[in-house]
Design a protein around this motif. Structure first.
Motif, PDB file in Angstrom:
ATOM      1  N   VAL A   2      31.724 -86.937 -48.321  1.00  0.00           N
ATOM      2  CA  VAL A   2      31.963 -86.252 -47.061  1.00  0.00           C
ATOM      3  C   VAL A   2      30.970 -85.098 -46.919  1.00  0.00           C
ATOM      4  CG1 VAL A   2      33.706 -84.698 -48.033  1.00  0.00           C
ATOM      5  CG2 VAL A   2      33.734 -85.227 -45.596  1.00  0.00           C
ATOM      6  N   GLN A   3      30.528 -84.886 -45.705  1.00  0.00           N
ATOM      7  CA  GLN A   3      29.683 -83.737 -45.366  1.00  0.00           C
ATOM      8  C   GLN A   3      30.501 -82.770 -44.541  1.00  0.00           C
ATOM      9  OE1 GLN A   3      28.316 -87.064 -44.555  1.00  0.00           O
ATOM     10  NE2 GLN A   3      27.742 -87.001 -46.711  1.00  0.00           N
ATOM     11  N   ALA A  23      33.854 -79.154 -39.564  1.00  0.00           N
ATOM     12  CA  ALA A  23      33.829 -80.553 -39.165  1.00  0.00           C
ATOM     13  C   ALA A  23      33.363 -81.412 -40.332  1.00  0.00           C
ATOM     14  CB  ALA A  23      32.900 -80.743 -37.979  1.00  0.00           C
ATOM     15  N   ALA A  24      34.116 -82.460 -40.600  1.00  0.00           N
ATOM     16  CA  ALA A  24      33.809 -83.354 -41.712  1.00  0.00           C
ATOM     17  C   ALA A  24      33.295 -84.687 -41.191  1.00  0.00           C
ATOM     18  CB  ALA A  24      35.050 -83.576 -42.567  1.00  0.00           C
ATOM     19  N   SER A  25      32.378 -85.270 -41.930  1.00  0.00           N
ATOM     20  CA  SER A  25      31.868 -86.594 -41.593  1.00  0.00           C
ATOM     21  C   SER A  25      31.538 -87.343 -42.879  1.00  0.00           C
ATOM     22  CB  SER A  25      30.623 -86.490 -40.716  1.00  0.00           C
ATOM     23  OG  SER A  25      29.588 -85.808 -41.406  1.00  0.00           O
ATOM     24  N   GLY A  26      31.522 -88.660 -42.766  1.00  0.00           N
ATOM     25  CA  GLY A  26      31.100 -89.482 -43.894  1.00  0.00           C
ATOM     26  C   GLY A  26      32.208 -89.890 -44.835  1.00  0.00           C
ATOM     27  N   THR A  28      36.866 -90.534 -45.221  1.00  0.00           N
ATOM     28  CA  THR A  28      38.171 -90.632 -44.569  1.00  0.00           C
ATOM     29  C   THR A  28      38.842 -89.273 -44.690  1.00  0.00           C
ATOM     30  OG1 THR A  28      38.312 -92.969 -45.178  1.00  0.00           O
ATOM     31  CG2 THR A  28      40.352 -91.854 -44.500  1.00  0.00           C
ATOM     32  N   PHE A  29      38.863 -88.541 -43.591  1.00  0.00           N
ATOM     33  CA  PHE A  29      39.216 -87.125 -43.643  1.00  0.00           C
ATOM     34  C   PHE A  29      40.589 -86.898 -44.240  1.00  0.00           C
ATOM     35  CE2 PHE A  29      38.637 -82.812 -42.794  1.00  0.00           C
ATOM     36  CZ  PHE A  29      39.710 -82.289 -42.101  1.00  0.00           C
ATOM     37  N   ASN A  74      43.549 -84.135 -38.186  1.00  0.00           N
ATOM     38  CA  ASN A  74      42.958 -85.311 -38.832  1.00  0.00           C
ATOM     39  C   ASN A  74      42.334 -86.270 -37.820  1.00  0.00           C
ATOM     40  OD1 ASN A  74      43.570 -84.328 -41.349  1.00  0.00           O
ATOM     41  ND2 ASN A  74      45.355 -85.647 -41.652  1.00  0.00           N
ATOM     42  N   LYS A  76      40.546 -85.319 -35.387  1.00  0.00           N
ATOM     43  CA  LYS A  76      39.238 -84.740 -35.068  1.00  0.00           C
ATOM     44  C   LYS A  76      38.403 -84.470 -36.310  1.00  0.00           C
ATOM     45  CE  LYS A  76      40.714 -82.537 -30.762  1.00  0.00           C
ATOM     46  NZ  LYS A  76      40.824 -81.282 -29.997  1.00  0.00           N
ATOM     47  N   ASN A  77      38.926 -84.827 -37.484  1.00  0.00           N
ATOM     48  CA  ASN A  77      38.197 -84.613 -38.746  1.00  0.00           C
ATOM     49  C   ASN A  77      37.782 -83.156 -38.914  1.00  0.00           C
ATOM     50  OD1 ASN A  77      38.482 -87.349 -39.099  1.00  0.00           O
ATOM     51  ND2 ASN A  77      36.303 -87.827 -38.873  1.00  0.00           N
ATOM     52  N   THR A  78      38.685 -82.261 -38.584  1.00  0.00           N
ATOM     53  CA  THR A  78      38.345 -80.842 -38.572  1.00  0.00           C
ATOM     54  C   THR A  78      39.461 -80.014 -39.210  1.00  0.00           C
ATOM     55  OG1 THR A  78      37.039 -81.145 -36.558  1.00  0.00           O
ATOM     56  CG2 THR A  78      37.687 -78.891 -37.113  1.00  0.00           C
TER      57      THR A  78
END
Length: 129
Positions: A2-3, A23-26, A28-29, A74, A76-78
């Motif tokens: 995750v980034q 903000a998370a990406s990459g 599964t938050f 979750n 919004k992955n934030t």
């Protein structure tokens, strides 16, 4: 993997408020427990707050209890850190961090930066008196 990217820092007067976002990406938050840490000039990195995967439990360092609130969306992955009644002592670079899963029964591990695998680049918060 995750980034993490923080935003929302800035300059605020004592007594004011800021809301930090991460903000998370990459990844599964909702697989990750999330935390906020900070490092003030000349000081060690310090735990601020943490939240479990689905937000059921939160943890705070004593100095921010009643003033800061950690939350997550979750969808919004934030993850957020709402900071109210800010003090000059809150001045620091704030970092978002993540580790996969939970700490199980060992809640003290949420306070340990060594538990966290992924870190953002940080966002500066400056509180003027």
């Amino acid at each position: 993997q995750v980034q993490l990217v923080e935003s929302g820092g800035g300059l605020v007067q004592a007594g004011g408020s800021l809301r930090l976002s991460c903000a998370a990406s990459g990844g599964t938050f909702n697989s990750y427990s999330m935390g906020w840490f900070r490092r003030a000039p000349g000081k060690e990195r310090e735990f601020v707050a943490a939240i479990k995967r689905f937000g059921g439990n939160t943890y705070y360092t004593d100095s921010v209890k009643g003033r800061f609130t950690i939350s997550r969306d979750n969808a919004k992955n934030t993850v957020y850190l709402q900071m109210n009644s800010l003090k000059p002592d809150d001045t620091a670079v704030y970092y978002c961090a993540a580790f996969i899963g939970t700490a199980g029964y060992f809640s003290s591990r949420y306070y340990d930066p060594l538990m966290y695998t992924y870190w953002g680049q940080g966002t500066q918060v400056t509180v003027s008196s």
